[in-house]
Design a protein around this motif. Structure first.
Motif, PDB file in Angstrom:
ATOM      1  N   ARG A  58       0.840  -1.209   0.000  1.00  0.00           N
ATOM      2  CA  ARG A  58       0.000   0.000   0.000  1.00  0.00           C
ATOM      3  C   ARG A  58       0.869   1.250   0.000  1.00  0.00           C
ATOM      4  N   LEU A  59       1.943   1.238   0.791  1.00  0.00           N
ATOM      5  CA  LEU A  59       2.836   2.394   0.823  1.00  0.00           C
ATOM      6  C   LEU A  59       3.429   2.640  -0.562  1.00  0.00           C
ATOM      7  N   LEU A  60       3.877   1.574  -1.226  1.00  0.00           N
ATOM      8  CA  LEU A  60       4.435   1.731  -2.567  1.00  0.00           C
ATOM      9  C   LEU A  60       3.378   2.241  -3.548  1.00  0.00           C
ATOM     10  N   ALA A  61       2.145   1.779  -3.410  1.00  0.00           N
ATOM     11  CA  ALA A  61       1.060   2.269  -4.269  1.00  0.00           C
ATOM     12  C   ALA A  61       0.786   3.747  -4.002  1.00  0.00           C
ATOM     13  N   GLU A  62       0.816   4.145  -2.737  1.00  0.00           N
ATOM     14  CA  GLU A  62       0.623   5.562  -2.391  1.00  0.00           C
ATOM     15  C   GLU A  62       1.769   6.408  -2.944  1.00  0.00           C
ATOM     16  N   ALA A  63       2.988   5.870  -2.915  1.00  0.00           N
ATOM     17  CA  ALA A  63       4.134   6.593  -3.471  1.00  0.00           C
ATOM     18  C   ALA A  63       3.951   6.805  -4.972  1.00  0.00           C
ATOM     19  N   GLU A  64       3.506   5.771  -5.680  1.00  0.00           N
ATOM     20  CA  GLU A  64       3.254   5.894  -7.125  1.00  0.00           C
ATOM     21  C   GLU A  64       2.150   6.917  -7.387  1.00  0.00           C
TER      22      GLU A  64
END
Length: 192
Positions: A58-64
């Motif tokens: 989720r964190l990586l998706a939020e970063a994207e």
């Protein structure tokens, strides 16, 4: 690991917004926060559950998602984690893992990760040291910041390196009673 407890996403966001407004902005702990909050450029997201692999994804998706939008639309993201990582040392370890994942995903030089926690403790301090409250939020929070925005803010703010020392002075003057009076803990201030 503490047992999972489910906190309503709306309440977690309300708690975090109240902390940002009353403590981070109200005490000027971050002189850069007010402008993005007032302009609606802070994205508040909540990760429900306690699965840490899903949280990392989720964190990586939020970063994207942050990088995909212009800064004038979304300048920063606060990913609130009300159902997991209640132990600060587990949270600290997980934050380090997330920093490594972000580097591998190509976010280095574009995004930084900051972290806030209800039991935040700087190395070499006692748990109840008032200076720790500079990074104490109502729920665990993973904060994604654009490096370009940080650079602009630092250029605009004279003596940015002095912010930490000033924050300690502010909190020492405020004291634990003054912090408690801010009413910025989880579930404080009632429902939104």
């Amino acid at each position: 690991m503490m047992p999972s407890m489910t906190i309503d996403a709306d309440q977690a966001i309300a708690d975090t917004r109240r902390w940002v407004d009353r403590a981070v902005i109200g005490l000027q702990l971050c002189p850069f926060a007010k402008a993005v909050q007032v302009r609606g450029q802070v994205h508040y997201a909540v990760h429900a559950g306690d699965d840490l692999d899903r949280l990392a994804a989720r964190l990586l998706a939020e970063a994207e998602a942050l990088r995909a939008l212009p800064a004038d639309v979304r300048d920063t993201t606060l990913l609130i984690v009300p159902d997991a990582l209640h132990d600060f040392y587990d949270f600290h370890d997980f934050s380090g893992r997330c920093e490594r994942l972000m580097r591998r995903a190509g976010h280095e030089g574009e995004l930084q990760l900051a972290s806030f926690h209800p039991r935040f403790q700087f190395a070499g301090t006692d748990e109840d040291d008032i200076g720790n409250f500079t990074n104490r939020s109502p729920h665990p929070v993973l904060h994604l910041l654009r490096e370009a925005s940080i650079d602009r803010a630092v250029d605009a703010f004279p003596n940015a390196a002095d912010i930490f020392e000033r924050n300690i002075d502010t909190l020492e003057a405020l004291g634990e009673g003054g912090w408690a009076a801010l009413d910025v803990g989880a579930g404080a201030g009632g429902r939104p």
